[in-house]
Design a protein around this motif. Sequence first.
Motif, short mmCIF file in Angstrom:
data_model
loop_
_atom_site.label_atom_id
_atom_site.label_comp_id
_atom_site.label_asym_id
_atom_site.label_seq_id
_atom_site.Cartn_x
_atom_site.Cartn_y
_atom_site.Cartn_z
N TRP A 174 0.82 -1.21 0.00
CA TRP A 174 0.00 0.00 0.00
C TRP A 174 0.85 1.26 0.00
O TRP A 174 0.44 2.27 -0.59
N LEU A 175 1.99 1.22 0.62
CA LEU A 175 2.82 2.42 0.70
C LEU A 175 3.61 2.68 -0.57
O LEU A 175 4.05 3.81 -0.80
N ARG A 176 3.77 1.67 -1.43
CA ARG A 176 4.61 1.82 -2.62
C ARG A 176 3.93 1.26 -3.86
O ARG A 176 4.56 0.61 -4.68
N SER A 177 2.63 1.52 -4.02
CA SER A 177 1.92 1.02 -5.19
C SER A 177 1.02 2.12 -5.75
O SER A 177 0.17 2.66 -5.02
N GLY A 178 1.22 2.45 -7.02
CA GLY A 178 0.41 3.45 -7.69
C GLY A 178 -0.45 2.84 -8.78
O GLY A 178 -0.36 1.65 -9.08
N LEU A 179 -1.28 3.67 -9.38
CA LEU A 179 -2.18 3.25 -10.46
C LEU A 179 -1.46 3.53 -11.78
O LEU A 179 -1.49 4.66 -12.28
N VAL A 180 -0.83 2.51 -12.34
CA VAL A 180 0.03 2.67 -13.51
C VAL A 180 -0.57 1.93 -14.69
O VAL A 180 -0.93 0.75 -14.59
N PHE A 181 -0.66 2.62 -15.83
CA PHE A 181 -1.18 2.02 -17.06
C PHE A 181 -0.07 1.33 -17.84
O PHE A 181 1.13 1.62 -17.67
N ARG A 182 -0.51 0.46 -18.75
CA ARG A 182 0.40 -0.08 -19.75
C ARG A 182 0.66 1.00 -20.82
O ARG A 182 0.09 2.08 -20.77
N GLU A 183 1.50 0.67 -21.80
CA GLU A 183 1.83 1.62 -22.84
C GLU A 183 0.58 2.01 -23.62
O GLU A 183 -0.22 1.15 -24.00
#
Length: 421
Positions: A99-108
Motif C-alpha cells: 500500500w505504501l509503494r503502489s500506484g495506479l500505472v497504465f500499460r503503454e
Amino acid sequence: MFQQPLDMQPPHPPPPVPPVPARRPLLKTAPRLGAVARAVTAANSTSRSVGERVMYARKQRLVLQKNPVTGGTPITPEEAVTLRQVTFGSALVPPRTDWLRSGLVFREPEQPLGFGLVAARSTTGGLLSVVQAQVIKHLLFDSAPRDAQRKVDELLRPTLMQQQEALIHAISIILWRAGEKTCSRVCLPQDLPIVAASQNFLPDGVTEKLHLYEFTTLEDLQIFIKRYSYMFQEETGPGMMLLLYSAVLSRGPSKVMKDLDNDKAFLMGAAEEGSHCVIMLLLTGRATPYLHNGVIYVGDEDHYALPQFGVLARTEVGLLWDEATGSDDESRKPGSRLKTPSLPVWVIRCAGHYGVIFSTNRELLRNYHAERRFELQYYTCEGGYCQMTVDTRYEEDQNSSKETNRENSVIPQLEKVIHTK
C-alpha cells in the motif's frame, strides 16, 4: 625631420564599393517559393496525420505535471489513529509495503492491452480490479455516444490523454459514490509530518502527512483529481493507499464500522488480495460484507431479528464470486443485483485472484437472445488476458450419464465462475 600634424594629414581614400548585382524579377521566383512552402506544409501535415498518432516518450508517467500540494485541512492525531484502525486494523503497526509503494500505472498507450492497469500480485488486487473495471466501463460505454460507430479495437487502445481521462473519471466516481453523491473527501500528503509518533500511533510516512479536502459537487471533485492525478499514478507512490483512505473518509469511518457489522472487524481483513468489503465499498459505496439483494432480518425466537444490509440497488459494474470462495451462507453469495449489472462489466474473483471480465456489446444484459452466444474478455492486472466465446445453448436430449460426466470433469475455474451468472 619635419612631420605634418595629424589633423593636417590627408584622409585615407574610402574602400571601393562592390557593384550591386542586378536583381532578378520577383515574379519568376514567387511561384517557386509558393510551391516549396506548400510542399513543406503538406509534408508536415502528412507526418502529423499518419494514423492520427502523437509520439510520446516511453515512460509517459514521468511527464505528468506535478503541481505542489497546498491547502486543505491538516489531519488531527485522533483522525489519523481512527483512519488507520478502521482501514488496516491497527495504528501501531504500519501498513504493508504493497500500500505504501503502489500506484495506479497504465500499460503503454495505443498498444494492445493499453486499457489495462498493471501491478504485481498483492493485497491491493481487489481495489485495483475495481478501478480497472471502472476504467473499462468509461472507455467502452461512457466516452462516446451510444449510437456512434465505434471501433472496439481503438477504444481498447487508448491514447495517453484517454488513459488519463478514464482514470480521473474512475477515481471521481468511486469517491462520489462513497460520499452518497453529496459530499466527498480526498486526502493527499504534503512534505512535513503533522502527527507525531505516540503510544497510540506509529508513523508510516504517509498517514501523518495527510491534508483533507472536501467537495460537494462532482465537477469540483473531478477538477481536483485531475490537478493532482500524479499523486495516484506514481509507480512507487502511495496512490492506492490514498484512494482507499479517501473512500473511507468519504463514507465516514463510523459508517464504515457500522457497515462491517462487527465491532472487531476492519476493512482490509485477512484475505490475501484484500477483503471483499473493500470491493463493496468501491462498487456500491457501502462496506457491507453481505452480497445479497436488499435487507434480510436474521434472528431467532430468543433474540430480536437484526437487519443485514446487502446491495440496495442495481450496480453499473457487477461482481461474480467462485463457489469455493464463499460458504453455505447465502448472504455471502452475490445476488442478482451484482450478477446482472446495468453494463456488461464484472469484477471477478476466481481461485483467490481478482480480475475483470467484460463484453463490448452494451445490449448483452438487455436482450435475451444476445445471451445465447457472446464474446467475453478476461483481464487481470498481474498480466493475464484471454478472449472467450460463451455459448449457453445445450442439447436438451443429453442423458444423465453425459451430464454426470461433465460435472465430474475438470472444468476450468473461470468457466465455473461464469456459470454462476
